[in-house]
Scaffold this active site. Structure first.
Site, mmCIF file in Angstrom:
data_model
loop_
_atom_site.group_PDB
_atom_site.id
_atom_site.type_symbol
_atom_site.label_atom_id
_atom_site.label_comp_id
_atom_site.label_asym_id
_atom_site.label_seq_id
_atom_site.Cartn_x
_atom_site.Cartn_y
_atom_site.Cartn_z
ATOM 1 N N ASP A 127 0.856 -1.189 0.000
ATOM 2 C CA ASP A 127 0.000 0.000 0.000
ATOM 3 C C ASP A 127 0.895 1.243 0.000
ATOM 4 O O ASP A 127 1.684 1.448 0.934
ATOM 5 C CB ASP A 127 -0.897 -0.019 1.247
ATOM 6 C CG ASP A 127 -1.793 1.198 1.325
ATOM 7 O OD1 ASP A 127 -2.499 1.470 0.344
ATOM 8 O OD2 ASP A 127 -1.780 1.885 2.363
ATOM 9 N N ASP B 121 -8.946 0.256 2.048
ATOM 10 C CA ASP B 121 -8.916 0.719 0.648
ATOM 11 C C ASP B 121 -10.217 0.367 -0.069
ATOM 12 O O ASP B 121 -10.729 1.159 -0.867
ATOM 13 C CB ASP B 121 -7.728 0.091 -0.091
ATOM 14 C CG ASP B 121 -6.415 0.779 0.240
ATOM 15 O OD1 ASP B 121 -6.438 1.698 1.072
ATOM 16 O OD2 ASP B 121 -5.371 0.393 -0.325
ATOM 17 N N THR C 71 -2.821 5.363 -4.175
ATOM 18 C CA THR C 71 -1.771 6.088 -3.454
ATOM 19 C C THR C 71 -0.382 5.834 -4.040
ATOM 20 O O THR C 71 0.494 6.678 -3.911
ATOM 21 C CB THR C 71 -1.780 5.695 -1.961
ATOM 22 O OG1 THR C 71 -1.779 4.266 -1.856
ATOM 23 C CG2 THR C 71 -3.000 6.235 -1.255
ATOM 24 N N THR C 72 -0.194 4.680 -4.674
ATOM 25 C CA THR C 72 1.085 4.406 -5.350
ATOM 26 C C THR C 72 1.088 5.087 -6.723
ATOM 27 O O THR C 72 2.073 5.726 -7.107
ATOM 28 C CB THR C 72 1.299 2.886 -5.525
ATOM 29 O OG1 THR C 72 1.127 2.248 -4.253
ATOM 30 C CG2 THR C 72 2.688 2.590 -6.049
#
Length: 527
Positions: free
Chosen positions: A59, A395, A92-93
């Site tokens: 994550d 998520d 988020t990545t």
């Protein structure tokens, strides 16, 4: 004089260039660190804290939040990932990888002599056009279409360590989120306030369940004679201690004879029994006790008395959970025994202690308060798996929240980025002068997502990107990278969907950070 002025200007420009170069390199280093964890076939990171705690995750928000960064630009990338986590919860990545690619393209533009302000303005225009393009290729979704929501949650979970159990976790995430909102009226979901995730070691991820009520982890040894199952429960929540009062920290009580000791013990017994009788008189048969810092919230004597009175006791309730428990069970927290009356009690149809693996939990179900709250009991073989399962579930909750905020879906598998690269390339040709050059560079930078997805999946990135460009040029807007089959396919047929808000937010935030770093020309230290 003129020569001295030109030398000073040259030095100033060199300093600006050095500061900008330093910022871009630091931000790119952070992006490269998390790039390998992008996508379903991305690698996981093992994070070891100073206290020896180990976390295994892919994550982006978790990796970056634990990373020690000293450079201001690197810290901006951490904040970027956190902002994406708050706004969309997923991607988020991607947002950090995207920002790294945009900064790499700005380096090339700056080396060609294009002014930073011109690049920043062009990038703003490109990001606004990108939003319009994404909205044109999205499809609307209704919150009562459970299957579509589950597909979106499954796509989010596909890149996690627990992806093999997405068929269990995705429906739980959808049902939990929909239970705490009114689909016809609400435009947002407060996940942290309305959904509690409780971890319990033992069993597998498949044993994870959604509980329409409360779940408490049972700590300590069982008290002989205490009830383990209560029907038609009357639940009390106390914030005072069921133990003998203590002196101040500076004071001591010195007992010099056995008679005085007996008297103290007798008084302590009478004091605790009086408290327990008042609790019993209110009609309470399940007692929740808040954890105390100053002294023991409960002792063996009070537990013995309550067990004799057939009152089930749940100890060590965290202060942070008080509001959630109050809303779910319909009880009122009581700070003094004199205020503990029947009207402060909540009610539930069943409170039951259940043995799970190596531990026990207490489930409270059938709460009459009908609050918009649910609890997810996550099971797993060890704490590392449980931690990653909880982050993955969060998520998935956020993906459903995105669809509550903006009820549109787009296909995943880098199809939106490939379509944006094509359409922005066409849009660039309509612009004058240097802007055209900048928007073209912006469009090319977006191809980092399909390139990285293919690279992490062990495919040939050049072949994949070339085929992806060809199919999008032919008008197949839903063509994306199918990493499971190792080829380009129509992902709409594969039901690989993600919320529109995730991609829009990622592009908008990445562009914003890139423009901010571009416009920074000096680094000033303060005392």
């Amino acid at each position: 004089m003129a020569a001295g002025g030109s030398t000073e200007t040259l030095r100033k420009r060199e300093k600006e260039k050095d500061v900008r170069e330093s910022n871009i390199l630091a931000a790119k280093a952070v992006a490269d660190a998390v790039r390998t964890s992008l996508g379903p076939r991305g690698m996981d990171k093992m994070i070891q804290a100073d206290d020896g705690e180990v976390i295994i995750t892919n994550d982006g928000a978790t990796i970056l939040s634990k990373m020690k960064c000293m450079h201001p630009a690197a810290k901006m990338m951490q904040s970027l990932s956190k902002s994406q986590d708050i706004e969309a919860g997923d991607g988020t990545t991607s947002v950090v990888v995207l920002a790294g690619a945009l900064l790499r393209s700005t380096q090339q533009l700056l080396s060609k002599g294009i002014h930073p302000t011109t690049i920043a303005e062009a990038f703003l225009e490109a990001s606004q056009e990108a939003e319009r393009i994404l909205e044109s290729v999205s499809r609307p979704v209704r919150l009562d279409d459970r299957e579509a929501l589950i597909q979106a949650a499954t796509t989010s979970l596909s890149s996690k360590v627990v992806s093999g159990d997405s068929q269990v976790l995705a429906p739980i995430a959808v049902d939990a989120t929909l239970r705490v909102i009114d689909p016809s009226a609400d435009s947002n979901v407060d996940i942290d306030e309305n959904i509690r995730v409780v971890q319990q070691v033992g069993g597998t991820i498949e044993d994870t369940e959604l509980v329409n009520g409360l779940v408490f982890r049972k700590k300590g040894a069982a008290v002989s004679g205490a009830p383990t199952r209560v029907e038609n429960a009357k639940i009390g929540l106390i914030q005072f201690c069921l133990s003998a009062p203590k002196t101040d920290i500076e004071n001591n009580v010195v007992v010099s004879e056995y008679a005085a000791m007996d008297r103290i013990l007798r008084e302590e017994r009478k004091y605790i029994l009086k408290l327990c009788k008042k609790i019993k008189d209110s009609g309470c048969n399940v007692l929740l006790i808040q954890k105390s810092i100053l002294r023991d919230a409960v002792n063996d004597l009070s537990l013995h008395f309550l067990a004799k009175m057939k009152i089930m006791v749940i100890t060590d309730v965290e202060r942070n959970d008080i509001e959630f428990i109050s809303r779910t069970a319909g009880c009122t927290p009581v700070a003094h025994v004199d205020s503990f009356t029947a009207d402060k009690l909540g009610s539930a149809s069943l409170v039951e202690e259940v043995s799970l693996g190596s531990g026990r939990v207490v489930k409270v179900t059938g709460c009459e308060a009908k609050a918009s709250t649910v609890t997810v009991l996550v099971r797993g073989s060890n704490k590392l798996v449980l931690g990653e399962a909880e982050r993955s579930l969060h998520d998935a909750f956020c993906v459903i929240r995105c669809l509550v905020k903006k009820k549109f879906l787009i296909v995943g598998g880098a199809a939106p980025e490939a379509e944006l690269a094509l359409q922005l390339g066409k849009f660039a040709k309509t612009l004058p002068g240097q802007k055209q050059f900048c928007v073209k560079a912006y469009a090319d930078a977006l191809e980092v997502i399909p390139y990285t997805l293919a690279e992490n999946a062990g495919l040939n990135p050049i072949e994949i990107i070339t085929e992806l460009r060809r199919q999008h040029a032919e008008g197949i807007t839903t063509s994306g990278i199918n990493v499971r089959q190792g080829k380009i396919s129509d992902l709409a047929e594969e039901n690989v969907y993600q919320p529109l808000l995730v991609t829009i937010s990622a592009i908008s935030l990445a562009s914003e950070v890139t423009r901010m770093l571009l416009k920074t020309d000096d680094l000033v230290g303060v005392q």
